[in-house]
Design a protein around this motif. Structure first.
Motif, short mmCIF file in Angstrom:
data_model
loop_
_atom_site.label_atom_id
_atom_site.label_comp_id
_atom_site.label_asym_id
_atom_site.label_seq_id
_atom_site.Cartn_x
_atom_site.Cartn_y
_atom_site.Cartn_z
N ALA A 38 -37.75 25.32 -12.44
CA ALA A 38 -38.33 25.21 -11.11
C ALA A 38 -37.29 25.54 -10.04
O ALA A 38 -37.59 26.25 -9.06
CB ALA A 38 -38.89 23.80 -10.89
N GLU A 42 -37.51 28.74 -7.34
CA GLU A 42 -37.50 28.54 -5.89
C GLU A 42 -36.30 29.24 -5.25
O GLU A 42 -36.43 29.86 -4.17
CB GLU A 42 -37.49 27.05 -5.57
N PHE A 86 -47.41 22.30 -9.69
CA PHE A 86 -47.14 23.64 -10.23
C PHE A 86 -47.84 24.71 -9.41
O PHE A 86 -47.30 25.82 -9.25
CB PHE A 86 -47.58 23.68 -11.70
N LEU A 89 -45.46 25.22 -6.62
CA LEU A 89 -44.26 25.92 -7.09
C LEU A 89 -44.49 27.43 -7.13
O LEU A 89 -43.67 28.22 -6.62
CB LEU A 89 -43.87 25.40 -8.47
N ARG A 92 -44.97 28.99 -3.58
CA ARG A 92 -43.70 29.23 -2.89
C ARG A 92 -43.00 30.47 -3.43
O ARG A 92 -42.15 31.05 -2.75
CB ARG A 92 -42.79 28.01 -3.01
N ILE A 255 -42.77 30.47 -15.74
CA ILE A 255 -41.81 30.19 -14.67
C ILE A 255 -40.58 31.06 -14.82
O ILE A 255 -40.10 31.67 -13.85
CB ILE A 255 -41.43 28.70 -14.68
N ALA A 501 -40.33 19.02 -12.55
CA ALA A 501 -40.49 20.16 -11.64
C ALA A 501 -40.13 19.76 -10.21
O ALA A 501 -39.48 20.53 -9.48
CB ALA A 501 -41.91 20.70 -11.72
N HIS A 505 -37.28 21.20 -7.53
CA HIS A 505 -37.57 21.50 -6.12
C HIS A 505 -36.60 20.79 -5.19
O HIS A 505 -36.06 21.38 -4.24
CB HIS A 505 -39.01 21.09 -5.81
#
Length: 516
Positions: A38, A42, A86, A89, A92, A255, A501, A505
């Motif tokens: 994660a 990001e 999710f 996530l 973003r 991911i 997750a 973040h």
């Protein structure tokens, strides 16, 4: 989706001096568990250079798959809840979760069986659950469930923003930010009581008492010690449970694949030996083979116990406060990954076979023993509801799990104890009417978990939740060492896919804010 494999890192003839750190050097993430993934996604989406170093051959960490013959079996988490985490996530990162994985909602959240023959399905439709409870146990129990569901939702609403989505929560902050309605709900949750005691005020029926007490094990805790606020898990499940077509590893691959498309680089089969420091801040890492890589910052998505034991060097160890270094361990497990022909008991995707004496079961685990009469979780991975997706004459894929003490670093339990436990497990399943034949199985216990994820003796959920203070004792993303951040189930907000997750973040957000 195929995740790009980076080329092997060169092995130098002599150890080079670390390059002075600059903002142009990448952020290095140690560990491709969900927290690390994660954070990688990001950071890559926001324009950072990202390098992920993972000691295993594939992403996912505890979200792993085991092959038994030609069958691939989910051997860690088997579903996702709180899918909004999710969804956010991937949003973003400029895409949608549904574009990368196929989520299949479960109509039957779990099927439960007790030794007295009681069988009860908890369903995604609350009204259907009430009807099932009324039929199996009685109308008063159904009314108690209705009241409990409202209480669970109130606790969830109170703690969602003030604790779970707060990067550094405190008890004072939770109560201050809850507002009058939230504060009343927080007090009504009996936050200073154990989950078991609080549930005793909700349910007179012992079946429902034991059913919802089991949610403590989702955080690796005993219901007789875990805080009553874990009642919120019931609402998280009631809001939706999904499995993933093709297996849970698809989430990790999705991911990692999206992060790769945004420029992140993944190196697998790569073990980090030390986090390097120059001029009082993180400057890079040293690999086990001696290679050094410069970094502008490092996110450690690893077991807190491993860092505390010095697995990433003295500087990283010193960044962990002494009060967190020797925290009591959460539960481990003995798991069997099984292919077998199944007959008798009508399995759903999730099935729980309860022990006759819950207090005795957890008392044995607390004494570092395998339970004599364990509660058994069985995930039938070819089933949705009562339907078998493969022909009933062919072997099905099963994950069977029993809670166990985190004693893997002591070499226990040994093979004889595991074999005896397996006999007790199959006898309990047979007593419920479930017959397994043509069995082919692999096993992962505390010893094997300790080998795969060093530093915790096989504990699977970070620190133990032995009271109301413990949820506030998990470390936040920032550490006292500039440039070092933490993610994963050992960090706030805790274990489980959605919580891990969120930890990623928080780490990415803190790093980005500090860089500004």
């Amino acid at each position: 989706m195929t995740v790009r494999q980076a080329i092997s890192l060169p092995i130098p003839r002599r150890r080079p001096r670390p390059i002075p750190t600059t903002p142009n050097h990448p952020v290095i993430i140690i560990g491709a568990g969900i927290g690390g993934l994660a954070a990688a996604l990001e950071l890559a989406a926001s324009g950072h250079r990202v390098v992920v170093l993972e000691q295993a051959a594939a992403p996912g960490g505890k979200l792993r798959t085991v092959s038994i013959g030609a069958a691939e079996i989910d051997a860690g988490p088997t579903v996702i809840t709180m899918r909004e985490i999710f969804d956010a996530l991937f949003t973003r990162a400029g895409t949608r979760l549904d574009d990368h994985v196929t989520l299949i909602p479960l109509a039957i959240l779990a099927r439960h069986h007790w030794r007295d023959g009681t069988q009860l399905d908890l369903l995604a439709d609350p009204a259907a659950s009430e009807a099932a409870i009324s039929h199996a146990i009685g109308a008063p129990a159904a009314a108690a469930f209705r009241r409990f569901r409202a209480r669970s939702e109130a606790i969830y609403r109170t703690l969602d923003a003030s604790f779970m989505h707060n990067p550094a929560p405190s008890l004072i902050g939770v109560t201050r930010n809850a507002g009058l309605t939230g504060l009343a709900a927080f007090r009504a949750a009996s936050p200073f009581a154990s989950l078991w005691d609080a549930l005793g005020t909700c349910f007179a029926d012992p079946h429902l008492h034991q059913l919802f007490a089991r949610y403590a094990t989702y955080s690796g805790a005993s219901p007789f010690a875990a805080p009553a606020t874990l009642m919120l898990i019931a609402h998280a499940e009631q809001a939706g449970v999904w499995r993933i077509a093709g297996g849970m590893r698809r989430l990790a691959e999705a991911i990692a694949g999206r992060a790769t498309s945004l420029g992140a680089v993944f190196h697998y089969n790569t073990k980090v030996a030390e986090i390097l420091v120059e001029h009082g801040r993180v400057s890079g890492i040293r690999l086990q083979d001696g290679t050094t890589l410069a970094a502008s910052a490092v996110i450690a998505n690893t077991e807190l116990g491993a860092i505390s034991a010095g697995a990433l060097g003295a500087a990283a160890r010193a960044a962990i406060p002494p009060r967190l270094r020797d925290a009591k361990r959460s539960l481990s497990a003995v798991t069997w990954q099984v292919t077998a022909r199944v007959s008798g008991f009508p399995l759903s995707h999730h099935n729980v076979f309860f022990s006759a004496d819950y207090a005795a079961e957890f008392a044995e685990i607390a004494r570092a023993r395998l339970p004599t009469d364990p509660t058994i979780y069985l995930c039938a991975q070819d089933r949705t509801g009562d339907r078998t997706e493969s022909p009933p004459t062919t072997p099905e894929r099963l994950l069977i799990l029993v809670n166990a003490p985190a004693t893997g670093d002591r070499g226990t339990p040994d093979a004889a104890a595991i074999a005896a436990l397996w006999q007790r497990v199959t006898a309990r399943l047979a007593a419920a009417g479930l017959t397994l034949t043509d069995i082919d199985a692999g096993m992962t216990g505390p010893v094997e978990f300790h080998e795969k994820f060093p530093g915790a003796g096989g504990a699977l959920y970070g620190r133990d939740l032995a009271g109301w203070r413990d949820p506030f004792q998990r470390p936040a993303a920032r550490t006292s060492l500039p440039g070092l951040y933490l993610a994963g189930g050992s960090a706030h907000p805790g274990p489980g896919l959605p919580m891990a997750a969120l930890s990623g973040h928080f780490a990415a957000t803190a790093l980005t804010a500090d860089r500004r």
